[in-house]
Scaffold this active site. Structure first.
Site, PDB file in Angstrom:
ATOM      1  N   LYS A   1       9.186   1.839 -10.643  1.00 12.74           N
ATOM      2  CA  LYS A   1      10.472   2.062 -11.327  1.00 12.74           C
ATOM      3  C   LYS A   1      11.314   3.104 -10.591  1.00 12.74           C
ATOM      4  CE  LYS A   1       8.681   5.461 -14.451  1.00 12.74           C
ATOM      5  NZ  LYS A   1       9.020   6.468 -15.372  1.00 12.74           N
TER       6      LYS A   1
ATOM      7  N   ARG B   1       9.386  10.765 -23.954  1.00  7.02           N
ATOM      8  CA  ARG B   1       7.977  10.397 -23.802  1.00  7.02           C
ATOM      9  C   ARG B   1       7.313  10.074 -25.135  1.00  7.02           C
ATOM     10  NH1 ARG B   1       6.078  10.971 -18.701  1.00  7.02           N
ATOM     11  NH2 ARG B   1       7.064  12.532 -17.386  1.00  7.02           N
TER      12      ARG B   1
ATOM     13  N   ARG C   1      -3.735   3.450  -2.035  1.00  5.62           N
ATOM     14  CA  ARG C   1      -2.715   4.109  -1.222  1.00  5.62           C
ATOM     15  C   ARG C   1      -3.360   4.993  -0.150  1.00  5.62           C
ATOM     16  NH1 ARG C   1       1.795   5.984  -5.153  1.00  5.62           N
ATOM     17  NH2 ARG C   1       0.252   7.533  -5.762  1.00  5.62           N
TER      18      ARG C   1
ATOM     19  N   ARG D   1      -5.336  10.584  -1.189  1.00  4.86           N
ATOM     20  CA  ARG D   1      -5.166  11.717  -2.118  1.00  4.86           C
ATOM     21  C   ARG D   1      -6.317  11.767  -3.116  1.00  4.86           C
ATOM     22  NH1 ARG D   1       0.684  11.663  -4.765  1.00  4.86           N
ATOM     23  NH2 ARG D   1      -0.615  12.291  -6.505  1.00  4.86           N
TER      24      ARG D   1
ATOM     25  N   ARG E   1      -4.973   8.459 -16.193  1.00  3.15           N
ATOM     26  CA  ARG E   1      -3.526   8.664 -16.142  1.00  3.15           C
ATOM     27  C   ARG E   1      -2.791   7.462 -16.741  1.00  3.15           C
ATOM     28  NH1 ARG E   1      -3.056  10.276 -10.115  1.00  3.15           N
ATOM     29  NH2 ARG E   1      -1.281   8.882  -9.891  1.00  3.15           N
TER      30      ARG E   1
END
Ligand code: ZN
Length: 313
Positions: free
Chosen positions: A13, A88, A127, A162, A173
């Site tokens: 997004k 949120r 990633r 990471r 998450r």
């Protein structure tokens, strides 16, 4: 366009938001950026935010909303904004709606960029970033793998992973996101403002779908809203175009005829005042709407037969 963007980490997004900013020339309002800027500027809200953060507390919704409101008063936000990362939760969404209602700038669209959890998992956990800061190339072992595993195609440096991109961290998450966002999705759905775009495929394909939603679904709505506002501003009685036009046309004809008969009178002059002069037919129309006066009117021309009809009943 006044838009709230909803989407999980890894949904893309952020990329869509950048494209929206370019295309529609509206700013993205990020509460994180606002907080940092307010603290640096040392504004009232900034000092409140700083004291909360120094105490290890969350910055209150009131402070955040105050910052958003300040931001919305800047000229670049006149044509709209994209809110990302706020609200949120439902109380924040309600407080935002209340604030925007006071500004007469209600949200027009809550856009959800929807991606399946398993795809998100692969996007984030797969990633890899080139460890050479000067290069910074980004890969994904599932979707855009380097030719040699663990090595940058461009500069040959080692690819880094990471530590917070490991599967467990990412899954929790995403769960947090899901718990936060699901109620917001329902909230905006109930308002009729939610639109969902699939966040899979090429960036351009996704953006095409996003702009279709905005152009096809939101623009006519926005136009209708501003037209309604303009109509309401013009005349105190909120009855808009349609009732006003009908009597105006009826009035124009008789007005034009005398104008034609008298060559001295200027035609445009005769036409223009005629429609404007006609608040008079409005009461007539209202009367027509009621059933009883209608019968009376119909009966009126047939004065002699009218009593007979009444007797039959
Ligand atoms: Zn590299």
């Amino acid at each position: 366009m006044r838009i709230v963007l909803l989407g999980a980490p890894g949904s893309g997004k952020g990329t869509q938001s950048k494209l929206l900013i370019e295309k529609y020339k509206i700013p993205q309002i990020s509460t994180g950026d606002l907080l940092r800027a307010a603290v640096v500027a040392g504004s009232d809200l900034g000092r409140k935010a700083k004291s909360a953060m120094d105490a290890g507390q969350l910055v209150s919704d009131d402070v955040v909303l105050g910052m958003i409101q300040e931001r919305l008063s800047k000229p670049d936000a006149r044509a709209g904004f994209i809110l990302d990362g706020f609200p949120r939760n439902i109380p924040q969404a309600q407080a935002l709606d209340a604030m925007l209602a006071r500004l007469s700038q209600p949200l027009q669209l809550a856009l959800l960029v929807d991606v399946d959890t398993e795809v998100l998992m692969k996007r984030i956990t797969g990633r890899r970033t080139c460890s050479n800061a000067a290069c910074g190339a980004i890969y994904n072992i599932y979707f855009s793998a380097p030719k040699a595993p663990g090595k940058c195609d461009k500069c040959g440096s080692i690819l880094a992973h990471r530590s917070d991109d490991n599967e467990n961290t990412v899954r929790s998450r995403l769960q947090v996101y899901e718990q936060q966002t699901a109620p917001l999705v329902s909230y905006y759905k109930a308002q009729g403002k939610l639109r969902t775009v699939r966040g899979t495929g090429s960036v351009n394909e996704i953006f095409k779908n996003v702009t279709d939603i905005i152009e096809v679904q939101m623009r006519p709505l926005a136009a209708a809203m501003s037209a309604a506002q303009a109509a309401a501003a013009k005349s105190a009685p909120p009855k808009p175009a349609k009732p006003a036009k009908a009597p105006a046309k009826a009035a124009a004809k008789p007005a034009a005829k005398p104008a034609a008969k008298k060559p001295a009178a200027k035609k445009p002059a005769a036409k223009k005042p005629a429609p404007k002069k006609k608040p008079a037919p409005k009461p007539k129309k209202k009367a027509v709407k009621k059933a009883a006066p209608k019968k009376a009117k119909k009966a009126a021309p047939k004065k002699k037969s009218a009593p007979k009809a009444k007797k039959k009943k």
